[in-house]
Design a protein around this motif. Structure first.
Motif, PDB file in Angstrom:
ATOM      1  N   ASP A 107       0.836  -1.202   0.000  1.00 59.72           N
ATOM      2  CA  ASP A 107       0.000   0.000   0.000  1.00 59.72           C
ATOM      3  C   ASP A 107       0.874   1.256   0.000  1.00 59.72           C
ATOM      4  N   ARG A 108       0.498   2.206  -0.846  1.00 59.57           N
ATOM      5  CA  ARG A 108       1.314   3.412  -1.019  1.00 59.57           C
ATOM      6  C   ARG A 108       1.510   4.206   0.276  1.00 59.57           C
ATOM      7  N   PHE A 109       0.427   4.435   0.991  1.00 61.59           N
ATOM      8  CA  PHE A 109       0.550   5.203   2.237  1.00 61.59           C
ATOM      9  C   PHE A 109       1.366   4.429   3.273  1.00 61.59           C
ATOM     10  N   ASP A 110       1.046   3.144   3.425  1.00 61.16           N
ATOM     11  CA  ASP A 110       1.744   2.349   4.441  1.00 61.16           C
ATOM     12  C   ASP A 110       3.243   2.257   4.155  1.00 61.16           C
ATOM     13  N   ARG A 111       3.592   2.166   2.871  1.00 58.84           N
ATOM     14  CA  ARG A 111       5.018   2.082   2.538  1.00 58.84           C
ATOM     15  C   ARG A 111       5.730   3.384   2.922  1.00 58.84           C
ATOM     16  N   ALA A 112       5.093   4.512   2.603  1.00 53.82           N
ATOM     17  CA  ALA A 112       5.682   5.798   2.977  1.00 53.82           C
ATOM     18  C   ALA A 112       5.695   5.956   4.499  1.00 53.82           C
ATOM     19  N   ASP A 113       4.656   5.449   5.162  1.00 57.55           N
ATOM     20  CA  ASP A 113       4.583   5.556   6.624  1.00 57.55           C
ATOM     21  C   ASP A 113       5.665   4.684   7.281  1.00 57.55           C
ATOM     22  N   MET A 114       5.956   3.540   6.678  1.00 62.60           N
ATOM     23  CA  MET A 114       7.062   2.709   7.148  1.00 62.60           C
ATOM     24  C   MET A 114       8.376   3.494   7.054  1.00 62.60           C
ATOM     25  N   LEU A 115       8.589   4.144   5.914  1.00 59.70           N
ATOM     26  CA  LEU A 115       9.801   4.951   5.755  1.00 59.70           C
ATOM     27  C   LEU A 115       9.813   6.111   6.744  1.00 59.70           C
ATOM     28  N   ARG A 116       8.628   6.667   7.053  1.00 56.78           N
ATOM     29  CA  ARG A 116       8.530   7.729   8.047  1.00 56.78           C
ATOM     30  C   ARG A 116       9.198   7.303   9.354  1.00 56.78           C
ATOM     31  N   TRP A 117       8.841   6.108   9.817  1.00 59.59           N
ATOM     32  CA  TRP A 117       9.410   5.625  11.081  1.00 59.59           C
ATOM     33  C   TRP A 117      10.900   5.336  10.951  1.00 59.59           C
ATOM     34  N   MET A 118      11.330   4.921   9.774  1.00 60.82           N
ATOM     35  CA  MET A 118      12.761   4.639   9.575  1.00 60.82           C
ATOM     36  C   MET A 118      13.573   5.939   9.526  1.00 60.82           C
ATOM     37  N   PHE A 119      13.014   6.993   8.903  1.00 62.55           N
ATOM     38  CA  PHE A 119      13.701   8.296   8.948  1.00 62.55           C
ATOM     39  C   PHE A 119      13.681   8.848  10.375  1.00 62.55           C
ATOM     40  N   TRP A 120      12.558   8.667  11.047  1.00 63.40           N
ATOM     41  CA  TRP A 120      12.449   9.117  12.444  1.00 63.40           C
ATOM     42  C   TRP A 120      13.494   8.400  13.294  1.00 63.40           C
ATOM     43  N   GLU A 121      13.691   7.113  13.061  1.00 59.40           N
ATOM     44  CA  GLU A 121      14.679   6.337  13.811  1.00 59.40           C
ATOM     45  C   GLU A 121      16.074   6.929  13.643  1.00 59.40           C
ATOM     46  N   GLN A 122      16.424   7.293  12.404  1.00 56.54           N
ATOM     47  CA  GLN A 122      17.756   7.815  12.165  1.00 56.54           C
ATOM     48  C   GLN A 122      17.955   9.206  12.744  1.00 56.54           C
ATOM     49  N   TYR A 123      16.872   9.964  12.881  1.00 58.65           N
ATOM     50  CA  TYR A 123      17.002  11.352  13.336  1.00 58.65           C
ATOM     51  C   TYR A 123      16.753  11.514  14.833  1.00 58.65           C
ATOM     52  N   HIS A 124      15.765  10.802  15.353  1.00 58.27           N
ATOM     53  CA  HIS A 124      15.335  11.051  16.735  1.00 58.27           C
ATOM     54  C   HIS A 124      15.681   9.915  17.705  1.00 58.27           C
ATOM     55  N   HIS A 125      15.977   8.736  17.213  1.00 56.36           N
ATOM     56  CA  HIS A 125      16.175   7.579  18.067  1.00 56.36           C
ATOM     57  C   HIS A 125      17.659   7.192  18.100  1.00 56.36           C
ATOM     58  N   GLU A 126      18.215   6.855  16.983  1.00 58.11           N
ATOM     59  CA  GLU A 126      19.586   6.362  16.900  1.00 58.11           C
ATOM     60  C   GLU A 126      20.610   7.355  17.456  1.00 58.11           C
ATOM     61  N   PRO A 127      20.542   8.648  17.112  1.00 58.12           N
ATOM     62  CA  PRO A 127      21.563   9.583  17.612  1.00 58.12           C
ATOM     63  C   PRO A 127      21.503   9.784  19.124  1.00 58.12           C
ATOM     64  N   ASN A 128      20.425   9.348  19.745  1.00 56.04           N
ATOM     65  CA  ASN A 128      20.301   9.484  21.192  1.00 56.04           C
ATOM     66  C   ASN A 128      20.545   8.148  21.893  1.00 56.04           C
ATOM     67  N   ILE A 129      19.715   7.152  21.589  1.00 53.70           N
ATOM     68  CA  ILE A 129      19.810   5.873  22.310  1.00 53.70           C
ATOM     69  C   ILE A 129      21.056   5.090  21.890  1.00 53.70           C
ATOM     70  N   ALA A 130      21.302   4.980  20.601  1.00 59.52           N
ATOM     71  CA  ALA A 130      22.485   4.230  20.148  1.00 59.52           C
ATOM     72  C   ALA A 130      23.769   4.964  20.510  1.00 59.52           C
ATOM     73  N   THR A 131      23.751   6.276  20.382  1.00 60.46           N
ATOM     74  CA  THR A 131      24.965   7.038  20.685  1.00 60.46           C
ATOM     75  C   THR A 131      25.296   6.962  22.165  1.00 60.46           C
ATOM     76  N   LEU A 132      24.272   7.076  23.037  1.00 57.25           N
ATOM     77  CA  LEU A 132      24.530   6.935  24.472  1.00 57.25           C
ATOM     78  C   LEU A 132      25.065   5.540  24.793  1.00 57.25           C
ATOM     79  N   ARG A 133      24.487   4.511  24.157  1.00 57.62           N
ATOM     80  CA  ARG A 133      24.981   3.146  24.373  1.00 57.62           C
ATOM     81  C   ARG A 133      26.446   3.034  23.964  1.00 57.62           C
ATOM     82  N   PHE A 134      26.772   3.630  22.823  1.00 55.48           N
ATOM     83  CA  PHE A 134      28.157   3.587  22.340  1.00 55.48           C
ATOM     84  C   PHE A 134      29.091   4.317  23.299  1.00 55.48           C
TER      85      PHE A 134
END
Lengths: 214, 214
Positions: free
Chosen positions: A87-114
């Protein structure tokens, strides 16, 4: 997939684990080439010239072509599988969460873990030390947002697992290694259990790798 | 596309401009709803409840569904157009550059632009001040990587413009507003001119918006 698939990786990296977990879900074998990022093995002239000019892992090698960025490698591997919604919307929404992960999640949680588990507090410079509190706050905000989202659904997008779940799972399920208390986020905890109970699940084994490295 | 398309945005944001430029390229009209992020208009209870729990713009509204994250909105709008390659590797490689943009480019070049032009040096706290140098260095590294990549090709992926170009263009072509010297990157400069000479190009007008806000 007839081309040889090589994952250039560092086993203790959650970004690399995302790619291995996606491969396990779609049932393809990856040849693993290990690099020790703590020893600068991804910043050698050879690595920069041949594998990734950005000097980072993971890089998925498909035949003689190289694909950096963990989430892009997951997208490549999962193409044509149920892990990417049609589904077109769901595919873009999946990417939404993946971009969000790289911007809001990984630089905080992964970086602190590192910083806390690999670099160590004693070796953290002033610039990093001053970011401990803002990254802690942003990491908590990310986990709270995930928890509110998952309170109403089993998966981030649609009614089954997608690579958005896999990409978010990688650093979330080891957030305790960055001193986040996952018990505060019950919907996240249930979602973690849901992913870990899938028969195609494979272990991160980050503790094992950290121990082997030590 | 028969559903009503609304872009919840802040006109001076390059992330919002990406979505407007993609829409111009695929020839769809967006209804624009403006929010002043400097006045906290995306952190109101109404915005958080109805538009984006993460409190950020842009958000693309498609009928009654909401899609945050600029790069995901571009992907949605460009689906089915030549802006997204049909080849499996090229599509993943396009996403590679878009993830790279969110991790290595935007947090440095866009953030410095925001701090220097919108917040202002006098209002920057200690944590931000200490990040000025590392973000400057990382921004330069990002521009150098782009320049080396574009020295051998006209577009980031394949032989025509994709949304990877649009997403990278947004903050690159105004990098001078963050005190980066674009003349140091000739391949980037030619690529900027290539994008600006396309008949579907629309102006960012960030200077105009900054002036109107002042």
């Amino acid at each position: 997939m007839s081309e040889r698939l090589i994952l250039h990786e560092y086993a203790a990296s959650g970004n690399c684990y995302k790619v291995r977990l996606t491969a396990a879900h779609v049932g393809v074998a990856l040849e693993l080439h290990e690099y020790d990022i703590m020893k600068g093995e991804t910043r050698t002239p050879e690595f920069l010239a041949e594998i990734d000019a950005n000097g980072r892992i993971p890089v998925l090698q498909i035949g003689d072509r190289f694909l950096p960025e963990s989430n892009a490698a997951c997208f490549y591997l999962a193409t044509g599988s149920p892990l990417i919604p049609s589904d077109r919307f769901d595919r873009a929404d999946m990417l939404r969460w993946m971009f969000w992960e790289q911007y809001h999640h990984e630089p905080n949680i992964a970086t602190l873990r590192f910083w806390l588990r690999h670099v160590g507090m004693d070796a953290l410079g002033e610039v990093r030390r001053l970011q401990l509190v803002p990254k802690r706050q942003a990491g908590i905000a990310a986990l709270e947002l995930m928890d509110r989202h998952l309170a109403r659904r089993n998966w981030f997008v649609g009614d089954h697992m997608t690579i958005a779940d896999i990409c978010l799972f990688a650093y979330t399920h080891v957030a305790d290694e960055a001193d986040f208390d996952l018990e505060l986020y019950p919907a996240v905890t249930h979602w973690i259990e849901r992913i870990m109970s899938d028969p195609r699940y494979i272990l991160f084994d980050s503790e094992l790798v950290l121990a082997l490295d030590a």
